[in-house]
Design an enzyme around this catalytic site. Structure first.
Site, short mmCIF file in Angstrom:
data_model
loop_
_atom_site.label_atom_id
_atom_site.label_comp_id
_atom_site.label_asym_id
_atom_site.label_seq_id
_atom_site.Cartn_x
_atom_site.Cartn_y
_atom_site.Cartn_z
N GLU A 5 0.80 -1.43 0.40
CA GLU A 5 0.36 -0.20 -0.39
C GLU A 5 0.85 1.07 0.17
OE1 GLU A 5 -1.90 -0.70 2.99
OE2 GLU A 5 -3.58 -2.17 2.23
N GLU A 46 -6.04 -7.55 -0.47
CA GLU A 46 -6.45 -8.09 0.68
C GLU A 46 -8.25 -7.44 0.73
OE1 GLU A 46 -4.72 -5.45 3.33
OE2 GLU A 46 -2.71 -6.10 2.59
#
Lengths: 681, 681, 681
Positions: free
Chosen positions: B160, B316
Site C-alpha cells: 500500500e 486484501e
C-alpha cells in the site's frame, strides 16, 4: 461635543479629486498588453487611485541589494499618463525567497517552536535585525526613486500588520521581549509583582530567565501573555516606524498602513492611529452572516473613531465573494454599492477594492475583483462601473464628518485578556457581546462611535461598555466621572474585574465601578452549556438570559430586572444607579439582541436619546459638512421604505420633499440643510 | 467499443489453477506447530495462494547485510508441499529498527517538521539514498534466493504505497523535489509562470530557494502543493521501480503492488497501473455506511478500469470487521460472500484476505481474519470454508471481462487540487460527488467504468464528470470531441475551472467545456451552511439543491431545470446542449442521489441506455467470456427478488429458466449465452 | 470480611486534634499584614491545618544552592503561635526559572518532540539526573530545617504527580525507559514476544533501538505504549521515593502526596498507596454534571479503598467554582457542606481546600477559596465558618471506618489499554462504564469499595467488573475462585479480552472468565453511531441497549435478557451462570444507568443484598467506630425525605428516634448503636 470633532487643521489627504475610487493593482501577474487594457477599463470605471507594489519585493529587489525598477517606472508612467494616481506600497509584508534563504533565523516561529516556511506570505520575525535593516533599505530606495513621481499621492506601508501572523516565539523575539519588559518594569521585583509570579512558583531572578509564553504543560501566566501581546504589537509598530521614517526622509505624501478593524486582533489600533498620517482600513463581510452590513458598520464606525472622526480610506473590500472563508458567498446584486455607501456614509472618502483584476493563479484566484474572471460582460463589472459613476457625483461630501451621541467602549487589551484560558465561562465571548450591543444600537437606528475607555467621553449622551473585563482603575475613574457629570453609562457583566496586569481588583469584582453602578459582584454564577433561564423586567417584560448570572451585592442601585430561574434566582439581572447628574446601568447577564431592546429603551430615556423609528435594516447616517449636511440612506430590506429627508439626492438628481420611498435595496445620498447645532446630533 | 477491451496478448497471471483464494499469511507470529495446523486448515478452506513476508524485513535481514532465510525456506517448502502457492512480498514498507537507528535522517518528516518515530510502520523517506539502496539490496537478495522456488507464483512489492504516510517534508525530500521541478520546468521562469509566484511575492531566483509546502503562516500556493503531490507520487513510483527491477533481474513471475483504489489518495493509480504486471487492490468497507457494497463496487470498478478491463487481484479484504475505524462493524452472515462475489463479478479472479489467522498481539489484533480468535468453531470460519468451496466451482469464469456503457471520470489531480484550501465552498466535496453520481448509476443497475479524462472515451455511450475542477485544455478538448462524435457527456458543477497548474482557465469558468455544454459560468453562488433551496425540472419535478448555485451564461444550451429559490433564483440548475452528434449535460448545483434520479433518467434517453429495472440493491454484473457470458447476481436486500436470467447457476448447480427467485442475501453465478455483440452492453 | 478492615496497627495520622480543617495556604502572594489577618480569620473558621510551601521553590532556593528560609521561619512561627498546624510541602512540582535556564535538557518533551516551556508549572523530566538531584537536595534541606518545628505535623511531597504532564518523550526519558524494559524483560527475545513485534516488522535486535511511543505515521504497538505508561508511573514513583527518603532521614511525621483519584489517569494509585504513609486526595466536581455528588462519591470510595479502608485526607477540594473547566459553575448554597460531609462519611478525617485566600493574580485567580475576592461579608465565607463549626462537633467520628458489601473493580492498566487506538468501538468508554455501574449502585443506596482485580475479594457479596478489558490470567483466576467460593460476580462486555501485554487471550475473547461466566464471545458486534437497539429481560422488561452487541457462545450460562433488534438479534444481552457456591453474571452490551436497574435487582438477589429503599439522591453512609456507629446522611434533593436512624445528630445536637425528616439540602451525622456484626454491612 467630543474632542476630536473640532478639526484644527485639515487632515492630510492624497491629492485625488473627489472621492477616491479604485483598488489594489497587481500587474506583475499580467503581460504588458493587459496593462494597456487595464488603464482603458480603469478610465471607463472612473478609477482614480490604485495601490501598487504591495507584494513586489522579489520583483524589484531581485537579489540582495540588486534593484530593478524598470517595470515599476513603466507602470507608474502609464498610470500617470492616464490620470490614475498611485498609492505606492512597500512590499515588506512578504519578503522574497532569497531573503529567507540567506537569513533562515529571521523567520517567525510559532508557539510549538516550528519556524514558518515559505510559500504563503508574512513569515518574517519582527525582531530580526536583518529584516528590520532590509525593510529600511527597501523603503528608502523606493522613496528615493518615486518621492517626486507625479503619479504618487500616498504611501502604503506593508500590508495588514499582524496578519496572517503576529506573535513570534523565536529566540530573537524572546530577546526583544526581555528588553521590552525591562523598559516597562525597570526591575524584576516590579515584574514579579505585576505578573504575580509567586503563584505556581514562577518568580524570576534574572531577566534572561524570562521566555515567551510558548508551549507549556498547562496554562501560562496571563499577565505574561498579555505583555507578550503588547510587546508583539509594539514590535510591529516599530517596524512600521522604520519604514515610515525611511519614506519620510524623501517624500512628502501622506503615509498609511491598512488596518483590519475588528477583523484582526493582533494590533492595538488606538496606538497605530497615532503613527499614521491617514487611517485606512480593509473590510470583508463575514459570509456566514446574512446581515453582514451590521458587522460592516461596526468596523466602519471603529475606523472613523480611530481617525478621530476625520475621513478615512477604505483601502480594501470586495466586489463580491472572497476566497478564504468556509463558504464564500457572493454579494447580491446591489450589495456592493450598499456596502460602499455604508462605508462612505460612515466617513470613508476613498472606496477601494482588493483587487483590480482577478488573479488567474495564486491562492486568491477565487477572490472577486473589479474585473472578474468572466470579463467585462458581467454583472460585477457593470456594477463596478455604476459605482464609479455614483461616487463621481458625491465629491462635495468629501471632508464632511459624522457625529455620534453614543459611544461603545473598545479596548483590545480587554478582549485579549478575557480570551485567555481559564475564565469563568468560555461561553462569555467579548467579541460577541460587543457585536450584540452594537447591533442593538444599529437596529435602533443610532449612530455610534467606538472609544477607548480612557478617552474624553463628555461629548456622548450614552456610553456602552459591553466587554470591559480588563479596566484599569484610572479608566474606571474616567467612566465614573463621566457619569457624575451627567453621562449615562451602560456596563455589561464581567466588567471591571481585573487591572492592567490581569490581577483582580482589590475590593472584589466590579469594585472600581462600584460608585458608578451602585453595586459590586460577590460571585459569578455561570450556567451550564445551552441553559436558558428567565428574568422579568419591572414592567413585566419576560427575558431569556443565557450563559451567566451573578450574585450581586447592591450598594445603592435599584433593580430593574430580576432573575426568576437558575442558580441566580432572585438576583438582579439589570440595575440602574443614579450618581451625580448621570446614571449607571448594569446588565449582570447575557441578553440576546432582541432582549436588549426593552432594556436599552429604558436606558435611552436616561440618556435623552431616541431610536430612529425606522424599520430595521434601513441605514441612515448623516455626514456634517461646513454648510450643509449629507444624509446617506441605504435600504437593506426586500421592500421599499418611506423616508422624509428633504433635499437633493446627489445620485439620482431628484429633489426630495415630504415623504418619499426608498426602494428595496436602494441607496440615496441627499444634500440637506444642516441640523440645528446640538440638536439630534 | 473501448480501446482496452480488445486484448492483444494474455495478461500475466500467477500460475494458480482456477480462482485464487487465500490471504496474507504472517506465520512469524506463531510457533511451528501452528504452521502445521495452518496448512491443514488452508486445505480445508480451499486456499491456494497466500502472501508471505510483507512485514518480515527485520526477521530476514537481522542486521545490516546479515540475512537469515532459514525460516522462510522452511515456510515456502511447507506451503509448496501442501499445494499452496506463494505471493512473495518485499517487506520494504516497514524497515527494521536497526535501519532507523543507523540512518535517523532517513525518516520521513511531517508538515510540522517532526521526524516520524518507530513503533508503527512506514516511516522511511522515499528520497533517502540509504533507504533506496537498502530496498534494492533486499529485493535482490530475496529474488536471488526464491526466483526459482516452485511455490512462488508472484511477487508483491512493498505494501500500500503512500499509506500510512506519503508526503515527506525532510530536507532529503525537498532536495529531490527541486530536482523533480527542474526536470519538469527546465527554467525558473517557467516555474514562476506556472505557479503564478508573482502573487504574494513568491517568485524564485534560485532553485535552492524552493521548499516543500510545509508549515507556513497562511495558505501555500496551490500549484506548489499540487506539484509536491505529483512529486511524492513520482518518488514512490521510483522506489517501486527499484524493487521491481531488482526482482526482475532474477525472476520471471508477475510483479505487483497492492493499490487502495479510492481509499488512499496519495498515489495516482493510472500511472501506477502502467508499471505493474498485474493490478491488485485492497478494499475495506466503510463501517459507518450501512450500504457498503456501493463503495465496494466503485473501488472494484475503478480497479478493473486501472487494469485496462483485464482481470485483477483482490489482494486484501476482510472476513468481517476491521480494527482501525471508529466503530468496526462486523459483517453480517453472508456479507463476506456477497462482497467477494461483487469483486469477482467486477473482474477479480483472485479473492484474498488480510489475513489468514487473527494476530494475538500488535495493533491489528481486532482485525478479523480467516481463522478468527474464536477458532474454527465459528461463523466466520464456516463461511470462509463455504466461500472457498463456492470459488472452486466458478473457475471457468476466470479471464472473462466486464464491459460498460458508462464511464465516470476519475482524475486524482483534480481531487487533490479541489481539496486544497481556499475554494469557493468547503461543502463541495469532490469525493462525495463522485460517490453520489456513481451511486445513482449503481442504483439504476448500470455497469460503470472509471476513466481518466484523457482516455479514449469513444466506446462509452455516457461519460459522467462529477468532479473535474482541474481539467486541462487538452482533456477538455477530448471531452468535446467525444460529444461531437455522438457521446453524451454529463458534467457536474465546478468543473473545468483550472488548468494543470491550478490556474483559472482563460475565458473564465467552464470555458474549455463551453462548446460541449453550451454555457460558461459567470460567478459561483455558494450557499450558506445547511441551506436547502429549490429547483424545478421542466416536467414539474421538484428538486432540493444544496451547497451551490451559479450565475450561468447560456451560450446555446437549453434549460432543463431552474432554481426557484436562493441567490440563484431564475438561474439554470440543469442544462442540455446539442453538439455535433452528441449531447452535453450540465448540473450547476449539488443534487442528492435521489434528486439525480429524474435528471439521469433524461440523460439516459440521450445516451440510449436504460436502467436495469431491478429493485435497488440487487447487483447484477455480466462477465463476458470467449464463448459464454457469466452473470453474477447478488441480492443485498432483506427480501427475495425475481430475476429472469437463463442458464446454469455454477454455485448451486441449478438450471435456471424463466423467472426465478434470488433469496434475501443470496448470490448466484450463472453461465448463460453471450449477449448479441453490441447489444445491451 | 475484607482483609484490610482488620487494622493491626494504628494508621499514622498528623497530630491534629479532631477532624482536620483548612487548606492550601500560599502567603507568598500577600504582604505581612495580610498574614496577620489570615491567622485571625483561620481561628474564626476553626482552621487547624494548612498546607504550606507547595509552590515556593524559587522563593526559598533563590539560586542554585542558595537557600532563604527566613520568610518560611516567620510563617511557621506565626501559624504555630496561633495553634494552626502545618502540612509542609516540597515545591518540587514547579522548579524555578533558574533551574530550567541552567538545565534546559531537563525539560519534559511532548509526543511531538517539543520541549515544554516555562510559565505554567510541572515541566521537569522525571528522568533528568539534575532534576532528581535537585529535588533530593531541596527536600533534605527543608526537612533538616523543619523536622522539629512544632507546627509541622505532616509532609506533603510534590503536588498531584502526573499533572499537568506525566509522560516525557525526551531522550533522557527514552534512556530510562530502555533500562526499565531491560529490568522488566531481561532479554530482547522476551520483549519481542511480549510486544508481538513480529507484527508490522517491529522486532528489536538491540536495546538502544527502542524508542518512546512518540509521533509515528500510524498507530504504535499498544504493548509498547502500555509499558511506557507503566514506566512513566514508575519513574514518578521513584521521584517521590527520593523525596520521601530525604525527608525521612530527618523527620518523623507522616509523609504523603496528594492523589487525584479517578480525575487524573497517569499514576497507578494502588502502587502509590503502598509508598505513602497516609493516603490523601484532591477532588473537584465536574461542573457540567448537575449531580456531581456521584462522581465525588466514586472518588472518595476509591480513595478510601486505596487507604485500605483506613481514614484519609481530603487534601484539596473547592469552596465553590473552579477556574479550569469550560464553564465553572459555582456551588449552590449548602453544597460545599454536603460535599464535605460526603467525603467525611466516606472516610475523610481531614477536610481541606485549595486554597485559603483567593489569588489576585496568576492563572487560578478565578478559583474559589475559603476567603473569596468578595471578602468575609460573603456567602462563601459564612459557609466556611459554619463548616468549621460543624466539623468541630464530629471529632469523635475520627478513626472510624466504612465497610462495603460491594466492590467495583478498578485497574488503571485496563483503562489505559482500552483507551489506546484501534479498539472495536470508540463509543465503548471504560471510564463511562465504571461511572455507570457505580452510579447504579449509588442510586440504589449501596456502599461500595473499589478494588484491584488481584485483591482478596472474599469479604464482598458482590463484585462488579465494568471495564476489565485487560485482565491477566491470574486475576481472572482470582475472580473465578471468588465465584466458586460463593461470591456474585457481574462482568460487563469487552472484559477479559487481553493479557498484561495487550495480547488477546488464547482461547478467544472472555476465555479466562469462561468458567465463571459460562460463556465465551465469538465476535463483537459494535453498533453504528447513535444506534439504539432493543432487548427483553425474561420477565418482559424492555431494555434499550446501545453501542455494542456480541455473538456469544453459551457454555453453561442461562440467558436472562435477549437482543430483539440489531445485528445481534437473538443473542444474549444478559446471562447468569452458576459456579460452585456463587454466580457469574454477564452483560454483553451497554445499558444505561436506568436500564441497569432491573438487571442489578436480579443480581442483588443472588448476592443477598438489597437497595436502601430510600429515594434517589439521599446519601446515607455508615462509619463504624470501635463501640458505636456514625451515620452520615446527606439530602441532595430539593425536597425533604423521611429517615429512621435512631441516635444523636452530632451537628444539631438533636436526639432522633422513629421517623424524622431530613430537609432539602440538609445533612446529619448521627451517633447510633453499632449494627450487628456481619449484618447489613
Amino acid at each position: 461635543m467630543i474632542q476630536w470633532s473640532v478639526m484644527t487643521s485639515p487632515a492630510p489627504w492624497p491629492a485625488v479629486p473627489g472621492i477616491a475610487y479604485g483598488g489594489d493593482y497587481n500587474p506583475e501577474q499580467w503581460p504588458r498588453e493587459t496593462w494597456r487594457e487595464d488603464v482603458v477599463l480603469m478610465r471607463e470605471a472612473g478609477v482614480n487611485l490604485v495601490s501598487v507594489g504591495i507584494f513586489s519585493w522579489g520583483l524589484i529587489e531581485t537579489a540582495e541589494g540588486i534593484f530593478d525598477f524598470e517595470w515599476l517606472d513603466e507602470l507608474l508612467d502609464l498610470l500617470h499618463e492616464n490620470g490614475i494616481s498611485v498609492d505606492l506600497g512597500t512590499p515588506t509584508a512578504s519578503p522574497p525567497a532569497w531573503f529567507f534563504s540567506a537569513y533562515p533565523h529571521a523567520r517567525a516561529v510559532n508557539k510549538e517552536g516550528v519556524p514558518m516556511g515559505f510559500g504563503s506570505r508574512g513569515m518574517a520575525s519582527h525582531s530580526a535585525a536583518e529584516y528590520v535593516k532590509a525593510i529600511g533599505t527597501f523603503s528608502s530606495e523606493l522613496a528615493r526613486r518615486y518621492a517626486d513621481h507625479p503619479a504618487v499621492v500616498m504611501w502604503h506601508v506593508h500590508n495588514e500588520y499582524g496578519v496572517p501572523v503576529g506573535e513570534d516565539y523565536s529566540e530573537l523575539s524572546v530577546g526583544a521581549f526581555r528588553e521590552w519588559l525591562r523598559a516597562r518594569y525597570g526591575t524584576l521585583d516590579a515584574l514579579n509583582a505585576a505578573w504575580g509570579t509567586a503563584f505556581w512558583g514562577q518568580n524570576y531572578g534574572e531577566w534572561h530567565h524570562i521566555t515567551a509564553p510558548g508551549r507549556a504543560p498547562s496554562t501560562i501566566n496571563q499577565a505574561q501573555k498579555l505583555d507578550f501581546m503588547r510587546f508583539t504589537d509594539a514590535a510591529l509598530r516599530e517596524c512600521y516606524i522604520v519604514e515610515r521614517d525611511a519614506i519620510r526622509a524623501f517624500a512628502k505624501q501622506p503615509i498609511t498602513t491598512n488596518f483590519m478593524a475588528h477583523q484582526s486582533f493582533t494590533t492595538d489600533l488606538w496606538k497605530w492611529a497615532e503613527i499614521v498620517d491617514i487611517v485606512s482600513n480593509d473590510h470583508y463581510l463575514t459570509a456566514a452572516d446574512a446581515e453582514g452590513e451590521i458587522g460592516l458598520s461596526l468596523a466602519a464606525d471603529y475606523t472613523r473613531s480611530l481617525a478621530g472622526g476625520k475621513p478615512w480610506i477604505l483601502m480594501e473590500h470586495s466586489t463580491s465573494a472572497v476566497n478564504w472563508q468556509p463558504r464564500n458567498v457572493a454579494k447580491l446584486p446591489g450589495e456592493m454599492a450598499r456596502n460602499s455607501l455604508s462605508h462612505f456614509g460612515r466617513g470613508a472618502d476613498a472606496i477601494l477594492f482588493f483587487q483590480w483584476r482577478a488573479s488567474r493563479a495564486g491562492v486568491e484566484k477565487f477572490h472577486s475583483a473589479m474585473v472578474p474572471h468572466a470579463g467585462t460582460d458581467s454583472r460585477v463589472w457593470r456594477e463596478v462601473v455604476e459605482l464609479g459613476a455614483a461616487l463621481s457625483k458625491v465629491g462635495e461630501v468629501k471632508g464632511s464628518e459624522v457625529r455620534a451621541d453614543v459611544a461603545v467602549l473598545y479596548d483590545l487589551e480587554s478582549i485579549w485578556a478575557q480570551e485567555f484560558e481559564w475564565r469563568p465561562s468560555e461561553d462569555l465571548d467579548p467579541r460577541e457581546r460587543i457585536r450584540a450591543y452594537y447591533e442593538r444600537l444599529w437596529r435602533d437606528g443610532l449612530t455610534v462611535d467606538l472609544a477607548h475607555p480612557s478617552a474624553d467621553l463628555s461629548g456622548y449622551k450614552l456610553v456602552v461598555a459591553p466587554a470591559s473585563y480588563l479596566l484599569s482603575a484610572a479608566d474606571a475613574a474616567n467612566l465614573t466621572t463621566y457619569v457624575e457629570q451627567g453621562g449615562t453609562l451602560l456596563v455589561s457583566c464581567f466588567s471591571a474585574i481585573v487591572d492592567e496586569h490581569d490581577a483582580v481588583h482589590e475590593g472584589g469584582f466590579v469594585a472600581p465601578l462600584g460608585g458608578a453602578l451602585g453595586l459590586t459582584v460577590e460571585e459569578f454564577l455561570p450556567l451550564r452549556e445551552s441553559v436558558v433561564v428567565s428574568a422579568s423586567l419591572d414592567d413585566g417584560t419576560e427575558l431569556a438570559p443565557t450563559v451567566w448570572q451573578e450574585d450581586i451585592r447592591l450598594e445603592g442601585a435599584e433593580v430593574v430586572a430580576t432573575h426568576t430561574s437558575g442558580p441566580g434566582t432572585g438576583e438582579p439581572a439589570v440595575t440602574r444607579n443614579s450618581l451625580g447628574k448621570g446614571y449607571g446601568w448594569y446588565v449582570g447577564t447575557v441578553l440576546s439582541v432582541a432582549d436588549l431592546k426593552p432594556v436599552l429603551a429604558r436606558v435611552y430615556q436616561d440618556a435623552d436619546i431616541a431610536p430612529s423609528g425606522l424599520p430595521e435594516r434601513v441605514e441612515v447616517i448623516t455626514r456634517r459638512g461646513e454648510t450643509e449636511d449629507f444624509v446617506i440612506a441605504i435600504n437593506h430590506r426586500d421592500d421599499a421604505v418611506t423616508l422624509a429627508v428633504t433635499g437633493e439626492d446627489l445620485l439620482s438628481g431628484d429633489t426630495l420633499t415630504g415623504e418619499w420611498e426608498l426602494g428595496a435595496g436602494d441607496v440615496a445620498a441627499i444634500r440637506t440643510a444642516p441640523a440645528a447645532e446640538g440638536g439630534g446630533r
